[in-house]
Design a protein around this motif. Structure first.
Motif, PDB file in Angstrom:
ATOM      1  N   PHE A   1       0.804  -1.209  -0.062  1.00 55.54           N
ATOM      2  CA  PHE A   1       0.082  -0.141  -0.200  1.00 55.54           C
ATOM      3  C   PHE A   1       0.937   1.386   0.059  1.00 55.54           C
ATOM      4  O   PHE A   1       1.805   1.145   0.596  1.00 55.54           O
ATOM      5  CB  PHE A   1      -0.950   0.109   1.215  1.00 55.54           C
ATOM      6  CG  PHE A   1      -1.871  -0.839   1.214  1.00 55.54           C
ATOM      7  CD1 PHE A   1      -2.278  -1.820   0.215  1.00 55.54           C
ATOM      8  CD2 PHE A   1      -2.947  -1.033   2.472  1.00 55.54           C
ATOM      9  CE1 PHE A   1      -3.358  -2.610   0.386  1.00 55.54           C
ATOM     10  CE2 PHE A   1      -4.165  -2.143   2.372  1.00 55.54           C
ATOM     11  CZ  PHE A   1      -4.068  -2.761   1.193  1.00 55.54           C
ATOM     12  N   ASN A   2       0.346   2.173  -0.698  1.00 50.24           N
ATOM     13  CA  ASN A   2       1.402   3.263  -0.840  1.00 50.24           C
ATOM     14  C   ASN A   2       1.067   4.163   0.560  1.00 50.24           C
ATOM     15  O   ASN A   2      -0.026   4.002   1.249  1.00 50.24           O
ATOM     16  CB  ASN A   2       1.297   4.277  -2.028  1.00 50.24           C
ATOM     17  CG  ASN A   2      -0.090   4.730  -1.996  1.00 50.24           C
ATOM     18  OD1 ASN A   2      -1.010   4.990  -1.229  1.00 50.24           O
ATOM     19  ND2 ASN A   2      -0.681   4.895  -3.492  1.00 50.24           N
ATOM     20  N   ASP A   3       1.912   5.238   0.513  1.00 45.58           N
ATOM     21  CA  ASP A   3       1.692   6.176   1.904  1.00 45.58           C
ATOM     22  C   ASP A   3       0.296   6.728   2.068  1.00 45.58           C
ATOM     23  O   ASP A   3      -0.154   6.841   3.082  1.00 45.58           O
ATOM     24  CB  ASP A   3       2.910   7.245   2.094  1.00 45.58           C
ATOM     25  CG  ASP A   3       4.203   6.815   2.543  1.00 45.58           C
ATOM     26  OD1 ASP A   3       4.268   5.409   2.872  1.00 45.58           O
ATOM     27  OD2 ASP A   3       5.233   7.859   2.453  1.00 45.58           O
ATOM     28  N   GLN A   4      -0.139   7.193   1.094  1.00 48.47           N
ATOM     29  CA  GLN A   4      -1.288   7.981   1.158  1.00 48.47           C
ATOM     30  C   GLN A   4      -2.473   6.794   1.504  1.00 48.47           C
ATOM     31  O   GLN A   4      -3.391   7.196   2.367  1.00 48.47           O
ATOM     32  CB  GLN A   4      -1.908   8.561  -0.380  1.00 48.47           C
ATOM     33  CG  GLN A   4      -3.199   9.379  -0.392  1.00 48.47           C
ATOM     34  CD  GLN A   4      -3.258  10.479   0.599  1.00 48.47           C
ATOM     35  OE1 GLN A   4      -2.029  11.149   0.626  1.00 48.47           O
ATOM     36  NE2 GLN A   4      -4.142  10.897   0.948  1.00 48.47           N
ATOM     37  N   THR A   5      -2.553   5.590   0.864  1.00 49.89           N
ATOM     38  CA  THR A   5      -3.536   4.650   1.379  1.00 49.89           C
ATOM     39  C   THR A   5      -3.588   4.102   2.756  1.00 49.89           C
ATOM     40  O   THR A   5      -4.271   4.108   3.602  1.00 49.89           O
ATOM     41  CB  THR A   5      -3.133   3.314   0.586  1.00 49.89           C
ATOM     42  OG1 THR A   5      -3.461   3.369  -0.809  1.00 49.89           O
ATOM     43  CG2 THR A   5      -4.287   2.185   1.046  1.00 49.89           C
ATOM     44  N   ARG A   6      -2.210   4.220   3.265  1.00 49.62           N
ATOM     45  CA  ARG A   6      -1.659   3.786   4.768  1.00 49.62           C
ATOM     46  C   ARG A   6      -2.438   4.962   5.559  1.00 49.62           C
ATOM     47  O   ARG A   6      -3.160   4.713   6.465  1.00 49.62           O
ATOM     48  CB  ARG A   6      -0.229   3.751   4.744  1.00 49.62           C
ATOM     49  CG  ARG A   6       0.244   2.465   4.464  1.00 49.62           C
ATOM     50  CD  ARG A   6       1.796   2.702   4.632  1.00 49.62           C
ATOM     51  NE  ARG A   6       2.443   1.345   4.120  1.00 49.62           N
ATOM     52  CZ  ARG A   6       3.032   0.378   4.776  1.00 49.62           C
ATOM     53  NH1 ARG A   6       2.842   0.354   5.916  1.00 49.62           N
ATOM     54  NH2 ARG A   6       3.820  -0.657   4.107  1.00 49.62           N
TER      55      ARG A   6
ATOM     56  N   ALA B   1      -6.907   6.715   9.273  1.00 47.44           N
ATOM     57  CA  ALA B   1      -8.027   7.845   9.426  1.00 47.44           C
ATOM     58  C   ALA B   1      -9.254   7.431   9.073  1.00 47.44           C
ATOM     59  O   ALA B   1     -10.273   8.132   9.557  1.00 47.44           O
ATOM     60  CB  ALA B   1      -7.686   9.268   8.669  1.00 47.44           C
ATOM     61  N   GLY B   2      -9.490   6.147   8.614  1.00 47.27           N
ATOM     62  CA  GLY B   2     -11.042   5.735   8.232  1.00 47.27           C
ATOM     63  C   GLY B   2     -11.489   6.342   7.225  1.00 47.27           C
ATOM     64  O   GLY B   2     -12.788   6.315   7.031  1.00 47.27           O
ATOM     65  N   THR B   3     -10.734   7.002   6.278  1.00 49.65           N
ATOM     66  CA  THR B   3     -11.444   7.751   5.335  1.00 49.65           C
ATOM     67  C   THR B   3     -11.493   7.093   3.513  1.00 49.65           C
ATOM     68  O   THR B   3     -11.919   7.332   2.951  1.00 49.65           O
ATOM     69  CB  THR B   3     -10.651   9.085   4.837  1.00 49.65           C
ATOM     70  OG1 THR B   3      -9.413   8.876   4.715  1.00 49.65           O
ATOM     71  CG2 THR B   3     -10.997   9.859   6.232  1.00 49.65           C
ATOM     72  N   ASN B   4     -10.866   5.771   3.983  1.00 50.04           N
ATOM     73  CA  ASN B   4     -11.040   4.858   2.604  1.00 50.04           C
ATOM     74  C   ASN B   4     -11.652   3.649   2.758  1.00 50.04           C
ATOM     75  O   ASN B   4     -12.396   3.548   4.006  1.00 50.04           O
ATOM     76  CB  ASN B   4      -9.575   4.599   2.093  1.00 50.04           C
ATOM     77  CG  ASN B   4      -8.732   3.880   2.772  1.00 50.04           C
ATOM     78  OD1 ASN B   4      -9.055   3.565   3.903  1.00 50.04           O
ATOM     79  ND2 ASN B   4      -7.466   3.390   2.522  1.00 50.04           N
ATOM     80  N   HIS B   5     -11.986   2.731   1.972  1.00 52.95           N
ATOM     81  CA  HIS B   5     -12.492   1.544   2.119  1.00 52.95           C
ATOM     82  C   HIS B   5     -11.742   0.208   2.162  1.00 52.95           C
ATOM     83  O   HIS B   5     -10.922   0.190   1.063  1.00 52.95           O
ATOM     84  CB  HIS B   5     -13.662   1.493   0.958  1.00 52.95           C
ATOM     85  CG  HIS B   5     -14.536   0.080   1.067  1.00 52.95           C
ATOM     86  ND1 HIS B   5     -15.407  -0.300   2.125  1.00 52.95           N
ATOM     87  CD2 HIS B   5     -14.450  -0.739   0.333  1.00 52.95           C
ATOM     88  CE1 HIS B   5     -15.848  -1.429   1.870  1.00 52.95           C
ATOM     89  NE2 HIS B   5     -15.477  -1.838   0.743  1.00 52.95           N
ATOM     90  N   VAL B   6     -11.537  -0.405   3.404  1.00 54.09           N
ATOM     91  CA  VAL B   6     -10.838  -1.465   3.329  1.00 54.09           C
ATOM     92  C   VAL B   6     -11.514  -2.792   3.665  1.00 54.09           C
ATOM     93  O   VAL B   6     -12.561  -2.995   4.450  1.00 54.09           O
ATOM     94  CB  VAL B   6      -9.707  -1.271   4.382  1.00 54.09           C
ATOM     95  CG1 VAL B   6      -8.654  -2.277   4.569  1.00 54.09           C
ATOM     96  CG2 VAL B   6      -9.037  -0.002   4.227  1.00 54.09           C
ATOM     97  N   VAL B   7     -11.056  -3.832   2.653  1.00 53.06           N
ATOM     98  CA  VAL B   7     -11.731  -5.205   2.901  1.00 53.06           C
ATOM     99  C   VAL B   7     -10.781  -5.944   3.591  1.00 53.06           C
ATOM    100  O   VAL B   7      -9.642  -6.091   2.887  1.00 53.06           O
ATOM    101  CB  VAL B   7     -12.560  -5.621   1.562  1.00 53.06           C
ATOM    102  CG1 VAL B   7     -13.003  -7.224   2.078  1.00 53.06           C
ATOM    103  CG2 VAL B   7     -13.426  -4.911   1.402  1.00 53.06           C
ATOM    104  N   LEU B   8     -10.844  -6.872   4.688  1.00 60.90           N
ATOM    105  CA  LEU B   8      -9.944  -7.675   5.205  1.00 60.90           C
ATOM    106  C   LEU B   8     -10.358  -9.217   4.965  1.00 60.90           C
ATOM    107  O   LEU B   8     -11.688  -9.413   5.014  1.00 60.90           O
ATOM    108  CB  LEU B   8      -9.844  -7.673   6.586  1.00 60.90           C
ATOM    109  CG  LEU B   8      -9.621  -6.193   7.147  1.00 60.90           C
ATOM    110  CD1 LEU B   8      -9.635  -6.068   8.672  1.00 60.90           C
ATOM    111  CD2 LEU B   8      -8.146  -5.539   6.435  1.00 60.90           C
TER     112      LEU B   8
ATOM    113  N   ALA C   1      -7.798  -2.438  -0.236  1.00 64.55           N
ATOM    114  CA  ALA C   1      -7.947  -0.713  -0.005  1.00 64.55           C
ATOM    115  C   ALA C   1      -8.622  -0.189  -1.387  1.00 64.55           C
ATOM    116  O   ALA C   1      -7.949  -0.322  -2.285  1.00 64.55           O
ATOM    117  CB  ALA C   1      -6.892  -0.188   0.678  1.00 64.55           C
ATOM    118  N   VAL C   2      -9.516   0.565  -1.074  1.00 64.12           N
ATOM    119  CA  VAL C   2     -10.161   1.497  -2.264  1.00 64.12           C
ATOM    120  C   VAL C   2     -10.286   2.715  -1.852  1.00 64.12           C
ATOM    121  O   VAL C   2     -10.883   3.357  -1.047  1.00 64.12           O
ATOM    122  CB  VAL C   2     -11.411   0.821  -2.830  1.00 64.12           C
ATOM    123  CG1 VAL C   2     -11.752   1.796  -4.092  1.00 64.12           C
ATOM    124  CG2 VAL C   2     -11.122  -0.625  -3.243  1.00 64.12           C
ATOM    125  N   ALA C   3      -9.607   3.655  -2.721  1.00 67.70           N
ATOM    126  CA  ALA C   3      -9.791   5.146  -2.411  1.00 67.70           C
ATOM    127  C   ALA C   3      -9.716   5.973  -3.718  1.00 67.70           C
ATOM    128  O   ALA C   3      -8.807   5.571  -4.538  1.00 67.70           O
ATOM    129  CB  ALA C   3      -8.752   5.846  -1.376  1.00 67.70           C
TER     130      ALA C   3
END
Length: 318
Positions: free
Chosen positions: A36-41, A46-53, A65-67
């Motif tokens: 994951f790049n820095d922005q994604t991390r 911050a909880g501002t993207n969509h992450v599926v585990l 991760a999707v943003a």
């Protein structure tokens, strides 16, 4: 094929964040670069993207991760080649995705589209197969270049006759938190006006990076004209030493105002940055650059950078 993954959507501040950090660290150790790049991390924390585990039992073995319509995906190194990445990609590319706020509003605005862009950090055959299966094609290549750091870097290495002529009247100092923030964001936006990610950084994005453990204002070099205005910069990122004593220092982002480009300031900032990395105990310098960046790639190669790996961005075929 392995048993089906148990999928969960990551909630902001949820306990699995620690497990996700461990998964990303394991993948980076194996692959030699982050999944994951820095922005994604930062957006994930911050909880501002969509992450599926993706879990097998209680163990986290995959994550996506999707943003901003862009997908990144990681699978634990010891769980690869069992179809887990395919299961996770199938889910994300055929289900609701997007920032948390948008998902809350989904009943009112209609179903959300699947991401149409994806990054593969490293040109891996498995990523190519996943992309082809879902109708994606490569559209961008981001080179990671590296060079060993030995003695002091000479400003004239690989230089042409005008390499240092423009630095007269220019001072290079360090970033002043709280004073230079707005000026840097404005300059960065101008320098990267056509860049889909870097040019969009805000003061909030800057502050999030400044809050990271690796940030050191003395590693953020700023060039100023004789009137004191910021005209260029070279932001460095120094990693923690590896177990074998090696240490990577990254040219995190470098930019020069267009009014001062082509005059040797970029080379001067690079040389100052490389020598700073050497002072910090780094044994290797690294940087990322778009493959088609005509002015930058020859400069980096003339300083001694060579190919290390490549990131590929895929786009959904229209």
């Amino acid at each position: 094929m392995s048993a089906s993954l148990r999928l969960e959507t990551l909630s902001p501040g949820a306990a699995p964040l620690a497990a996700l950090d461990a998964l990303l660290a394991a993948a980076e150790h194996t692959d030699g670069q982050p999944a994951f790049n820095d922005q994604t991390r930062l957006e994930t924390r911050a909880g501002t993207n969509h992450v599926v585990l993706g879990f097998e039992g209680d163990r986290l073995v995959a994550a996506a991760a999707v943003a901003d319509d862009t997908l990144e995906l990681v699978v634990a190194p010891d769980a690869r080649r069992r179809g887990l990445g395919e299961q996770l990609a199938d889910h994300v590319l055929t289900s609701r995705t997007g920032p948390l706020l948008v998902r809350v509003l989904e009943p009112f605005v209609g179903a959300l589209p699947a991401p149409t862009l994806a990054w593969a950090h490293g040109d891996h055959p498995a990523a190519r197969r996943l992309a082809a299966r879902h109708g994606f094609e490569p559209v961008r290549r981001l080179l990671q270049l590296r060079m060993p750091l030995g003695g002091e870097v000479d400003a004239e290495v690989g230089a042409d006759a005008k390499a240092t002529a423009s630095t007269t009247g220019v001072s290079i100092s360090t970033f002043r938190p709280g004073l230079d923030d707005a000026a840097w964001v404005a300059l960065n936006a101008r320098v990267f006006a056509g860049h889909p990610e870097q040019g969009k950084l805000t003061e909030s994005d800057l502050h999030a990076r400044m809050a990271e453990p690796w940030f050191d204002p003395d590693d953020f070099l700023v060039a100023r004209g004789d009137d004191g205005a910021m005209i260029g910069y070279n932001w460095l990122k120094v990693e923690q030493p590896e177990a074998d004593g090696s240490r990577i220092g990254e040219i995190y982002v470098i930019g020069v105002d267009s009014a001062h480009s082509g005059q040797g300031l970029g080379r001067a900032l690079m040389v100052r940055g490389l020598n700073r990395l050497k002072e910090r105990g780094c044994t290797t310098a690294a940087l990322y650059v778009e493959e088609d960046n005509g002015p930058a790639v020859p400069l980096y190669r003339s300083l001694g950078f060579t190919d290390h790996t490549v990131d590929v961005q895929y786009a959904k075929k229209s």
